[in-house]
Design a protein around this motif. Structure first.
Motif, PDB file in Angstrom:
ATOM      1  N   MET A   1       0.875  -1.167   0.000  1.00  0.00           N
ATOM      2  CA  MET A   1       0.000   0.000   0.000  1.00  0.00           C
ATOM      3  C   MET A   1       0.912   1.217   0.000  1.00  0.00           C
ATOM      4  N   GLU A   2       0.928   1.911  -1.123  1.00  0.00           N
ATOM      5  CA  GLU A   2       1.860   3.038  -1.296  1.00  0.00           C
ATOM      6  C   GLU A   2       1.065   4.299  -1.535  1.00  0.00           C
ATOM      7  N   ARG A   3       1.795   5.423  -1.472  1.00  0.00           N
ATOM      8  CA  ARG A   3       1.146   6.701  -1.741  1.00  0.00           C
ATOM      9  C   ARG A   3       0.468   6.700  -3.114  1.00  0.00           C
ATOM     10  N   ASN A   4       1.171   6.151  -4.124  1.00  0.00           N
ATOM     11  CA  ASN A   4       0.676   6.276  -5.487  1.00  0.00           C
ATOM     12  C   ASN A   4      -0.079   5.069  -6.009  1.00  0.00           C
ATOM     13  N   ALA A   5       0.185   3.917  -5.452  1.00  0.00           N
ATOM     14  CA  ALA A   5      -0.425   2.725  -6.029  1.00  0.00           C
ATOM     15  C   ALA A   5      -0.475   1.620  -4.999  1.00  0.00           C
ATOM     16  N   CYS A   6      -1.335   0.667  -5.285  1.00  0.00           N
ATOM     17  CA  CYS A   6      -1.438  -0.524  -4.466  1.00  0.00           C
ATOM     18  C   CYS A   6      -1.087  -1.697  -5.387  1.00  0.00           C
ATOM     19  N   VAL A   7      -0.191  -2.579  -4.911  1.00  0.00           N
ATOM     20  CA  VAL A   7       0.204  -3.739  -5.709  1.00  0.00           C
ATOM     21  C   VAL A   7      -0.156  -5.002  -4.927  1.00  0.00           C
TER      22      VAL A   7
ATOM     23  N   CYS B   1      19.219  -3.287   2.276  1.00  0.00           N
ATOM     24  CA  CYS B   1      18.379  -2.996   1.126  1.00  0.00           C
ATOM     25  C   CYS B   1      18.024  -1.513   1.177  1.00  0.00           C
ATOM     26  N   ILE B   2      18.246  -0.826   0.067  1.00  0.00           N
ATOM     27  CA  ILE B   2      17.726   0.540  -0.061  1.00  0.00           C
ATOM     28  C   ILE B   2      16.490   0.431  -0.938  1.00  0.00           C
ATOM     29  N   TYR B   3      15.367   0.878  -0.411  1.00  0.00           N
ATOM     30  CA  TYR B   3      14.096   0.746  -1.116  1.00  0.00           C
ATOM     31  C   TYR B   3      13.650   2.140  -1.540  1.00  0.00           C
ATOM     32  N   MET B   4      13.450   2.335  -2.834  1.00  0.00           N
ATOM     33  CA  MET B   4      13.020   3.663  -3.293  1.00  0.00           C
ATOM     34  C   MET B   4      11.772   3.538  -4.140  1.00  0.00           C
ATOM     35  N   ALA B   5      10.676   4.052  -3.600  1.00  0.00           N
ATOM     36  CA  ALA B   5       9.423   4.166  -4.355  1.00  0.00           C
ATOM     37  C   ALA B   5       9.158   5.666  -4.454  1.00  0.00           C
ATOM     38  N   SER B   6       8.071   6.181  -3.882  1.00  0.00           N
ATOM     39  CA  SER B   6       7.960   7.644  -3.856  1.00  0.00           C
ATOM     40  C   SER B   6       8.814   8.219  -2.737  1.00  0.00           C
TER      41      SER B   6
ATOM     42  N   SER C   1      10.659  12.888  -5.028  1.00  0.00           N
ATOM     43  CA  SER C   1      10.012  14.200  -4.903  1.00  0.00           C
ATOM     44  C   SER C   1      11.069  15.310  -4.966  1.00  0.00           C
ATOM     45  N   ALA C   2      12.242  15.039  -4.368  1.00  0.00           N
ATOM     46  CA  ALA C   2      13.315  16.036  -4.432  1.00  0.00           C
ATOM     47  C   ALA C   2      13.770  16.232  -5.872  1.00  0.00           C
ATOM     48  N   LEU C   3      13.869  15.142  -6.629  1.00  0.00           N
ATOM     49  CA  LEU C   3      14.314  15.268  -8.028  1.00  0.00           C
ATOM     50  C   LEU C   3      13.311  16.027  -8.876  1.00  0.00           C
ATOM     51  N   VAL C   4      12.036  15.835  -8.583  1.00  0.00           N
ATOM     52  CA  VAL C   4      11.022  16.586  -9.321  1.00  0.00           C
ATOM     53  C   VAL C   4      11.165  18.080  -9.018  1.00  0.00           C
ATOM     54  N   ARG C   5      11.380  18.414  -7.742  1.00  0.00           N
ATOM     55  CA  ARG C   5      11.596  19.826  -7.369  1.00  0.00           C
ATOM     56  C   ARG C   5      12.863  20.369  -8.033  1.00  0.00           C
ATOM     57  N   GLN C   6      13.928  19.556  -7.998  1.00  0.00           N
ATOM     58  CA  GLN C   6      15.195  20.005  -8.599  1.00  0.00           C
ATOM     59  C   GLN C   6      15.044  20.215 -10.106  1.00  0.00           C
ATOM     60  N   ALA C   7      14.300  19.320 -10.766  1.00  0.00           N
ATOM     61  CA  ALA C   7      14.105  19.451 -12.217  1.00  0.00           C
ATOM     62  C   ALA C   7      13.324  20.719 -12.538  1.00  0.00           C
ATOM     63  N   ALA C   8      12.317  21.004 -11.697  1.00  0.00           N
ATOM     64  CA  ALA C   8      11.498  22.202 -11.933  1.00  0.00           C
ATOM     65  C   ALA C   8      12.312  23.472 -11.733  1.00  0.00           C
ATOM     66  N   ALA C   9      13.410  23.361 -10.951  1.00  0.00           N
ATOM     67  CA  ALA C   9      14.247  24.539 -10.672  1.00  0.00           C
ATOM     68  C   ALA C   9      15.476  24.598 -11.572  1.00  0.00           C
TER      69      ALA C   9
ATOM     70  N   THR D   1       2.832  17.933  -7.693  1.00  0.00           N
ATOM     71  CA  THR D   1       2.051  16.725  -7.956  1.00  0.00           C
ATOM     72  C   THR D   1       2.069  15.782  -6.750  1.00  0.00           C
ATOM     73  N   ALA D   2       0.992  15.023  -6.599  1.00  0.00           N
ATOM     74  CA  ALA D   2       0.990  13.965  -5.579  1.00  0.00           C
ATOM     75  C   ALA D   2       1.640  12.707  -6.163  1.00  0.00           C
ATOM     76  N   ASP D   3       1.726  12.656  -7.502  1.00  0.00           N
ATOM     77  CA  ASP D   3       2.232  11.451  -8.165  1.00  0.00           C
ATOM     78  C   ASP D   3       3.689  11.658  -8.582  1.00  0.00           C
ATOM     79  N   PHE D   4       4.576  11.693  -7.540  1.00  0.00           N
ATOM     80  CA  PHE D   4       5.998  11.885  -7.810  1.00  0.00           C
ATOM     81  C   PHE D   4       6.559  10.852  -8.765  1.00  0.00           C
ATOM     82  N   LEU D   5       6.053   9.621  -8.632  1.00  0.00           N
ATOM     83  CA  LEU D   5       6.682   8.516  -9.349  1.00  0.00           C
ATOM     84  C   LEU D   5       6.620   8.714 -10.852  1.00  0.00           C
ATOM     85  N   THR D   6       5.463   9.174 -11.338  1.00  0.00           N
ATOM     86  CA  THR D   6       5.312   9.377 -12.776  1.00  0.00           C
ATOM     87  C   THR D   6       6.242  10.485 -13.258  1.00  0.00           C
TER      88      THR D   6
END
Lengths: 430, 430
Positions: free
Chosen positions: A87-93, A213-218, A268-276, A290-295
């Motif tokens: 159960m994730e912020r963006n999706a459920c698998v 393990c480093i786990y990276m989703a949103s 989310s940080a990369l999305v902010r950095q890209a926008a800047a 956006t709430a959908d950082f992953l996309t």
């Protein structure tokens, strides 16, 4: 340390035999006795019981040894199943895996995080029901459901300790309510811890290994596994890598800490950095709100992969920060391998692995202990959901509860005083 | 996880009984059965064996329960002893502790670090001999010697993996040579890990606690203990806090990493900072090139304690950096307590504790899991040496090897193939 009363030892030896059969794929009774240190008679009795329960089948004669021919045993992978729910912020698998830990069915859907929990959990339950029906898996053979999500959690109580995605989720009894809706036992655990143990279950690491393990989703999480057991700490809220400080003079994070890794290296940080980033901001037009950082993150990763130098620079910098975290994991947990798991790593391809390995090699060069390998997860983007199902298998098999229903009832009545079947499914070492 | 062959289980149950008696101080056979989950007959047999070996004595009748009167048992603290040796850059500390973990004799001396190892180890051995003679401790009752020093180490091989204090020490067989000189078994371990386990052994923490230890002598180390066992990782080189990065853009450290905690917060850093602080540099005239950081650090700490504002600022800043490390320890290991151990904390008084507790409280405020208490070590400046002796007690008692000599010989012959007595003293879980 403590050895429990006799029935616990009994179920532990049973779990030991089952796990040794699983690890070996095929194994004889004599080899089982040698692998577990148990007496031959005990092994024979437990094997008979496992065959009676349908978990183990005979797999023909072993290679000739000159003596009496040996019969090999193996697990019947279709004897039991378990369900993993991320159960994730963006999706459920949702995945269904067999006794060998292999996924036999999968589904994913969006929108759950925007609902209050009393609406969301019935939706998840109905999706699990539908997936079991589609895969034609007999519910009697389902050992239970592993529900995994971000931390912090009260794992024993089966509740999230974070007001994410909304205040209503804080301390809502997610495990209990999903269990009621499904009529199945549900254990709650951390998504990154699940991703970590999934590697062990799939045989991707040495059985005695201590690995991270480093786990990276949103967001960013982490897990450490020591010889097949998740490192828990005092409340199973360990290895929260995303909120580890990498800069003692860094910015304040809502979590209370400063300089948190997630704010430098997460999607989310990369999305902010890209926008800047002038140029990249125009080319990709990422939406920092956006709430959908992953996309959005996937678009940056794709641009980097296609050769966009600005996007590549952002991904590489994120990887360097994650490399710093991997070094800290190495220095503190003395891991011999680090697994990169979760959809964000899967989207970004091998760029992260290369840079993180470089950072670990360079920054631990003078430790003279042992190398640390950085590897992608064998379970791909669904590592957390598959790991969630593996946690159920581990709880049921290694701790010896995957017996036929009559034996299970007998056992349950014997330890009803410790909270009964419901609690018994929570992993015992947390 | 693996249960070993039967004799291992036997020695494990024996260790379990011994540890339960130690923890309870006085306990009856019925309570022992309940505490360990062992059958009454097994408990009675093991207790008889422990009484025969002189480890346990009867301690009179328990409180009346209405039934048959119960006889209480307790350890005989003078039945066995162990020796702890801390080998540090600036000093060597030797303690003898009894079976209860209480120091009965202590000595310390300087100069060992400037010698090559083939001169230094005979000096240490003669000091151990002299201390045993002074304390009138019968060598037959000495279980072994715990030798602790900085990391990295190859603990199983009993060698240091660092060219400190000089190249000759790198991979020199320190444990073996000290053992030969003394005619006693020697185990090598990390000083900070030893300090950490010493707290458990002295009953300063809950037996199920996961807690961390920050150890500060001339350098900074760390240890984590989970329910009475040191967290080891893959090679026992874990929790090297001094070389954890707190600043991803920080200066290069000779270890290979950047922004290492020790270079911001350790005694040598404070001596350098004091020498670079106008006013304080003149008042204290610290020598930044000294090999004896500890003495210089003690002068800074004393000045701070006497109200010197510049010295106070340096100590407080060091404490804030250590607070950041304590937060990382909390976030990653999910500890419920952090112990401050070693001579530097002992010199500086409560200033560190207050600031580190503040940082932990503030930066983990939103985790909603459990409080983390920051506490001074109960073992004072000698925590590592006392802990070294406790590691020997733990190895011998919990793992069931503290038997009378004849039983020990019998056991040794039974597992000679696994490396014999020498190796058997290395803790089994590393």
């Amino acid at each position: 340390m403590a050895l429990g009363p006799t029935w616990t030892n009994r179920s532990r030896t049973r779990g030991l035999v089952l796990d040794a059969i699983r690890a070996a794929r095929t194994i004889s009774r004599v080899e089982l006795a040698s692998a577990t240190g148990l007496a031959g008679a005990t092994v024979s009795e437990l094997v008979r019981e496992l065959i009676d329960d349908g978990l183990v089948v005979e797999a023909g004669p072993g290679a000739p040894t000159g003596g009496k021919p040996r019969t090999l045993m193996r697990l019947d992978p279709r004897a039991r199943y378990s369900v993993g729910v991320l159960m994730e912020r963006n999706a459920c698998v949702i995945v269904i895996v067999d006794l060998a830990g292999r996924p036999v069915a999968r589904t994913s859907f969006h929108g759950v995080a925007s609902m209050p929990p009393d609406q969301a959990l019935p939706v998840i339950a109905s999706q699990v029901d539908a997936l079991l029906a589609t895969a034609a898996v007999d519910r009697e053979r389902v050992l239970g459901v592993g529900l995994v999500s971000y931390g912090p959690q009260d794992r024993r109580a089966g509740v999230l300790l974070s007001p994410q995605p909304s205040e209503q989720w804080l301390e809502y009894p997610v495990a209990e309510r999903l269990g009621q809706a499904l009529g199945l036992s549900v254990l709650l655990d951390n998504d990154a811890a699940a991703a970590a143990i999934g590697e062990y279950w799939m045989g991707a690491v040495d059985r005695r290994s201590t690995y991270g393990c480093i786990y990276m989703a949103s967001g960013i999480g982490g897990g450490v596994v020591v010889a097949g057991e998740v490192y828990r700490g005092s409340s199973s809220n360990s290895v929260e890598l995303g909120h580890m400080s990498i800069d003692v003079d860094g910015d304040q994070c809502p979590c209370g800490n400063v300089g948190c890794l997630e704010n430098y290296a997460g999607p989310s940080a990369l999305v902010r950095q890209a926008a800047a980033t002038p140029g990249l901001a125009e080319r990709l037009a990422p939406d920092p709100d956006t709430a959908d950082f992953l996309t959005e993150f996937a678009r940056i990763a794709a641009a980097a992969d296609a050769g966009d130098p600005d996007a590549s620079r952002l991904i590489e910098r994120s990887a360097r920060y994650l490399g710093a975290a991997a070094v800290t994991m190495t220095i503190l947990f003395d891991v011999d391998a680090i697994i990169l798991a979760g959809p964000s790593f899967a989207m970004a391809g091998p760029a992260y692995q290369t840079v993180i390995q470089e950072e670990v090699d360079r920054r631990t060069a003078n430790w003279r202990t042992h190398p640390v390998r950085v590897m992608p997860s064998v379970n791909g983007p669904d590592a957390a959901a598959i790991g969630a199902a593996a946690l159920v298998l581990q709880s049921e098999l290694t701790h010896g509860r995957a017996q036929a229903k009559d034996r299970r009832d007998e056992r349950a009545s014997r330890h009803a005083s410790s909270g009964g079947r419901w609690r018994s499914l929570q992993c015992p070492n947390g």
